[in-house]
Scaffold this motif. Structure first.
Motif, PDB file in Angstrom:
ATOM      1  N   ARG A   8      -3.279   6.940   2.158  1.00  0.00           N
ATOM      2  CA  ARG A   8      -3.147   5.917   3.198  1.00  0.00           C
ATOM      3  C   ARG A   8      -2.790   4.569   2.578  1.00  0.00           C
ATOM      4  O   ARG A   8      -1.877   3.879   3.043  1.00  0.00           O
ATOM      5  CB  ARG A   8      -4.456   5.804   3.993  1.00  0.00           C
ATOM      6  CG  ARG A   8      -4.383   4.830   5.172  1.00  0.00           C
ATOM      7  CD  ARG A   8      -5.736   4.640   5.819  1.00  0.00           C
ATOM      8  NE  ARG A   8      -6.678   3.940   4.953  1.00  0.00           N
ATOM      9  CZ  ARG A   8      -6.663   2.630   4.754  1.00  0.00           C
ATOM     10  NH1 ARG A   8      -5.737   1.880   5.342  1.00  0.00           N
ATOM     11  NH2 ARG A   8      -7.551   2.062   3.952  1.00  0.00           N
ATOM     12  N   ARG A   9      -3.484   4.205   1.504  1.00  0.00           N
ATOM     13  CA  ARG A   9      -3.221   2.908   0.873  1.00  0.00           C
ATOM     14  C   ARG A   9      -1.844   2.888   0.211  1.00  0.00           C
ATOM     15  O   ARG A   9      -1.161   1.857   0.196  1.00  0.00           O
ATOM     16  CB  ARG A   9      -4.304   2.589  -0.157  1.00  0.00           C
ATOM     17  CG  ARG A   9      -5.669   2.358   0.468  1.00  0.00           C
ATOM     18  CD  ARG A   9      -6.660   1.824  -0.558  1.00  0.00           C
ATOM     19  NE  ARG A   9      -8.000   1.723  -0.012  1.00  0.00           N
ATOM     20  CZ  ARG A   9      -9.005   1.124  -0.624  1.00  0.00           C
ATOM     21  NH1 ARG A   9      -8.817   0.584  -1.834  1.00  0.00           N
ATOM     22  NH2 ARG A   9     -10.204   1.080  -0.072  1.00  0.00           N
ATOM     23  N   TRP A  10      -1.449   4.015  -0.347  1.00  0.00           N
ATOM     24  CA  TRP A  10      -0.121   4.101  -0.979  1.00  0.00           C
ATOM     25  C   TRP A  10       0.967   3.887   0.064  1.00  0.00           C
ATOM     26  O   TRP A  10       1.938   3.160  -0.188  1.00  0.00           O
ATOM     27  CB  TRP A  10       0.033   5.465  -1.662  1.00  0.00           C
ATOM     28  CG  TRP A  10       1.397   5.692  -2.247  1.00  0.00           C
ATOM     29  CD1 TRP A  10       1.901   5.166  -3.399  1.00  0.00           C
ATOM     30  CD2 TRP A  10       2.431   6.516  -1.700  1.00  0.00           C
ATOM     31  NE1 TRP A  10       3.186   5.611  -3.612  1.00  0.00           N
ATOM     32  CE2 TRP A  10       3.536   6.444  -2.586  1.00  0.00           C
ATOM     33  CE3 TRP A  10       2.530   7.319  -0.573  1.00  0.00           C
ATOM     34  CZ2 TRP A  10       4.721   7.133  -2.351  1.00  0.00           C
ATOM     35  CZ3 TRP A  10       3.711   8.009  -0.340  1.00  0.00           C
ATOM     36  CH2 TRP A  10       4.789   7.910  -1.217  1.00  0.00           C
ATOM     37  N   LEU A  11       0.813   4.486   1.243  1.00  0.00           N
ATOM     38  CA  LEU A  11       1.795   4.287   2.314  1.00  0.00           C
ATOM     39  C   LEU A  11       1.822   2.824   2.758  1.00  0.00           C
ATOM     40  O   LEU A  11       2.890   2.267   3.019  1.00  0.00           O
ATOM     41  CB  LEU A  11       1.469   5.181   3.509  1.00  0.00           C
ATOM     42  CG  LEU A  11       1.827   6.665   3.391  1.00  0.00           C
ATOM     43  CD1 LEU A  11       1.392   7.407   4.645  1.00  0.00           C
ATOM     44  CD2 LEU A  11       3.320   6.861   3.151  1.00  0.00           C
ATOM     45  N   GLU A  12       0.655   2.203   2.854  1.00  0.00           N
ATOM     46  CA  GLU A  12       0.591   0.809   3.283  1.00  0.00           C
ATOM     47  C   GLU A  12       1.316  -0.130   2.321  1.00  0.00           C
ATOM     48  O   GLU A  12       1.895  -1.138   2.729  1.00  0.00           O
ATOM     49  CB  GLU A  12      -0.866   0.354   3.400  1.00  0.00           C
ATOM     50  CG  GLU A  12      -1.575   0.848   4.661  1.00  0.00           C
ATOM     51  CD  GLU A  12      -2.990   0.305   4.760  1.00  0.00           C
ATOM     52  OE1 GLU A  12      -3.451  -0.317   3.784  1.00  0.00           O
ATOM     53  OE2 GLU A  12      -3.628   0.515   5.809  1.00  0.00           O
ATOM     54  N   GLN A  13       1.284   0.190   1.044  1.00  0.00           N
ATOM     55  CA  GLN A  13       1.900  -0.681   0.040  1.00  0.00           C
ATOM     56  C   GLN A  13       3.416  -0.528  -0.020  1.00  0.00           C
ATOM     57  O   GLN A  13       4.106  -1.377  -0.583  1.00  0.00           O
ATOM     58  CB  GLN A  13       1.305  -0.404  -1.338  1.00  0.00           C
ATOM     59  CG  GLN A  13      -0.135  -0.880  -1.460  1.00  0.00           C
ATOM     60  CD  GLN A  13      -0.731  -0.582  -2.813  1.00  0.00           C
ATOM     61  OE1 GLN A  13      -0.063  -0.020  -3.682  1.00  0.00           O
ATOM     62  NE2 GLN A  13      -1.983  -0.954  -3.009  1.00  0.00           N
ATOM     63  N   ARG A  14       3.925   0.542   0.539  1.00  0.00           N
ATOM     64  CA  ARG A  14       5.375   0.721   0.589  1.00  0.00           C
ATOM     65  C   ARG A  14       5.938  -0.155   1.699  1.00  0.00           C
ATOM     66  O   ARG A  14       5.223  -0.660   2.555  1.00  0.00           O
ATOM     67  CB  ARG A  14       5.727   2.190   0.854  1.00  0.00           C
ATOM     68  CG  ARG A  14       5.109   3.147  -0.159  1.00  0.00           C
ATOM     69  CD  ARG A  14       5.445   4.577   0.204  1.00  0.00           C
ATOM     70  NE  ARG A  14       6.829   4.898  -0.119  1.00  0.00           N
ATOM     71  CZ  ARG A  14       7.473   5.957   0.362  1.00  0.00           C
ATOM     72  NH1 ARG A  14       6.878   6.757   1.232  1.00  0.00           N
ATOM     73  NH2 ARG A  14       8.708   6.208   0.009  1.00  0.00           N
ATOM     74  N   THR A  15       7.242  -0.374   1.693  1.00  0.00           N
ATOM     75  CA  THR A  15       7.856  -1.163   2.759  1.00  0.00           C
ATOM     76  C   THR A  15       7.750  -0.397   4.068  1.00  0.00           C
ATOM     77  O   THR A  15       7.674   0.833   4.074  1.00  0.00           O
ATOM     78  CB  THR A  15       9.340  -1.416   2.450  1.00  0.00           C
ATOM     79  OG1 THR A  15      10.024  -0.163   2.416  1.00  0.00           O
ATOM     80  CG2 THR A  15       9.496  -2.129   1.125  1.00  0.00           C
ATOM     81  N   PRO A  16       7.752  -1.068   5.206  1.00  0.00           N
ATOM     82  CA  PRO A  16       7.696  -0.362   6.485  1.00  0.00           C
ATOM     83  C   PRO A  16       8.815   0.656   6.636  1.00  0.00           C
ATOM     84  O   PRO A  16       8.612   1.740   7.186  1.00  0.00           O
ATOM     85  CB  PRO A  16       7.833  -1.498   7.516  1.00  0.00           C
ATOM     86  CG  PRO A  16       7.347  -2.717   6.808  1.00  0.00           C
ATOM     87  CD  PRO A  16       7.742  -2.531   5.374  1.00  0.00           C
ATOM     88  N   GLU A  17      10.004   0.316   6.111  1.00  0.00           N
ATOM     89  CA  GLU A  17      11.128   1.246   6.224  1.00  0.00           C
ATOM     90  C   GLU A  17      10.848   2.527   5.441  1.00  0.00           C
ATOM     91  O   GLU A  17      11.118   3.637   5.906  1.00  0.00           O
ATOM     92  CB  GLU A  17      12.414   0.595   5.698  1.00  0.00           C
ATOM     93  CG  GLU A  17      12.912  -0.560   6.550  1.00  0.00           C
ATOM     94  CD  GLU A  17      12.157  -1.847   6.279  1.00  0.00           C
ATOM     95  OE1 GLU A  17      11.340  -1.885   5.344  1.00  0.00           O
ATOM     96  OE2 GLU A  17      12.395  -2.817   7.029  1.00  0.00           O
ATOM     97  N   ALA A  18      10.280   2.362   4.232  1.00  0.00           N
ATOM     98  CA  ALA A  18       9.991   3.538   3.411  1.00  0.00           C
ATOM     99  C   ALA A  18       8.898   4.372   4.033  1.00  0.00           C
ATOM    100  O   ALA A  18       8.937   5.598   4.003  1.00  0.00           O
ATOM    101  CB  ALA A  18       9.591   3.106   2.000  1.00  0.00           C
TER     102      ALA A  18
END
Length: 373
Positions: free
Chosen positions: A271-281
């Protein structure tokens, strides 16, 4: 650290659970049933069930004549159980495999479930370590692994389930550990060097106490009391256990995380890894099919008009040799309008590792064909 590629996850026996079933427990129960041995009242530590089952069988009247026979039975049961779990892969394994910043993985189990989870995302180089591995089966991390986009490398530290080349009990683990420490036969030295130079994330390993200490020491260049490399040890263990006391006193850069189960920890990490990516990614990760983002190992190129049977035979042979369907680009039908078709084909060729053109006299004699391009 993860986004910089500086962390290697080490995944252990506690971790492989799907639909309420623990993989090791399922294998252990089936093994005991095979030999007609009853389980004791004492509850085995999570992830240690196979070792307990093997010890009970070896002490019983129905014990096989050799460890090789017993190991072959364990391998057969692991294979059968893996096929059952493959239809419903452990969610935590899938989430861990989806964290694309991880390129190197270490697996302590002997099944192929992590490999299957990874192959839904990337191509996988599988590497086995075993003291008695045949010379032809020895492998190591590719020298150019850092430049191989769309690929992960997976090390089976205690062998992969097949007769005589994987650990099924504590004495086997001792032998594998000794082989690593002594730099013996079959040690993947390049992979081991990367483990010693990078931070380790140990998830659900459930080591016996003695092995935990050996394991941490062999994966560090310096004494534990002097090392500067960080490890995270994610396991449901007691705060006052001998191992946690040892870590507190002599390996202070090793952090023991007890307040989350291994599965819950990976849920939060993902979850945290997804949050740190750009919204597009992040949106791409949810909506885009893996096949469109990841290069294949093999790309079979052929003239559909003249060479479809030959190309199909090549594709079938690759599968027979153990290549996964997801690792081969083999277009059997016209995809879409010409522009989209050409874009996908050329992109697939650019990303693949091995380009396999099927060229016949009939194809060579065609005056016009996209195959020529």
């Amino acid at each position: 650290d993860i986004s910089a590629g500086n962390v290697i996850p080490v995944i252990g026996w506690q971790f492989v659970t799907a639909s309420g079933r623990a993989f090791n427990r399922t294998v252990a129960d089936r093994l005991l049933q095979t030999y007609g041995v009853e389980r004791t009242d004492r509850q085995a530590c999570a992830g240690r069930e196979i070792n307990e089952a093997v010890c009970l069988i070896k002490a019983s009247p129905s014990a096989p004549a050799s460890d090789s026979d017993l190991r072959a039975d364990v391998a057969a049961i692991i294979s059968t159980t893996s096929k059952e779990f493959a239809g419903d892969l452990p969610p935590a394994l899938c989430k861990l495999a989806a964290i694309s910043d991880f390129q190197l993985f270490v697996y302590l189990c002997a099944d192929n479930l992590l490999a299957q989870a990874l192959k839904k995302q990337v191509a996988v180089q599988e590497i086995e370590h075993a003291p008695d591995l045949p010379p032809g089966d020895k492998s190591d991390l590719a020298p150019d692994w850092k430049t191989r986009s769309g690929e992960a490398s997976l090390l089976y530290l205690f062998g992969k389930a097949r007769s005589d080349f994987f650990a099924i009990h504590d004495e086997d683990l001792l032998e594998f550990a000794h082989n690593l420490i002594s730099g013996g036969q079959g040690v993947p030295s390049r992979f081991l060097d990367e483990m010693r130079s990078r931070k380790l994330l140990l998830i659900g390993c459930s080591f016996p106490d003695w092995l935990s200490r050996f394991f941490l020491r062999v994966l560090n260049r310096d004494r534990l009391i002097a090392k500067k490399k960080h490890e995270w040890y994610v396991e449901e263990t007691e705060a006052g256990s001998e191992f946690t006391v040892f870590i507190h006193n002599f390996s202070r850069d090793t952090e023991v995380i007890r307040d989350l189960s291994p599965g819950a920890f990976v849920d939060e990490l993902h979850r945290r890894w997804l949050e740190q990516r750009t919204p597009e990614a992040a949106q791409e990760s949810e909506t885009e099919a893996p096949d469109s983002r990841v290069g294949k190992i093999f790309f079979i190129s052929y003239s559909r008009k003249t060479d479809a049977p030959a190309a199909n035979a090549l594709y079938t042979k690759l599968l027979e040799l153990g290549v996964e369907r997801s690792e081969v680009w083999f277009d059997r039908e016209t995809l879409e309008p010409a522009d989209t078709f050409q874009t996908k084909i050329l992109s697939g060729i650019d990303r693949c590792r091995y380009f396999l053109p099927v060229i016949s006299h009939a194809a060579d004699n065609r005056s016009e064909a996209f195959f020529r391009r």
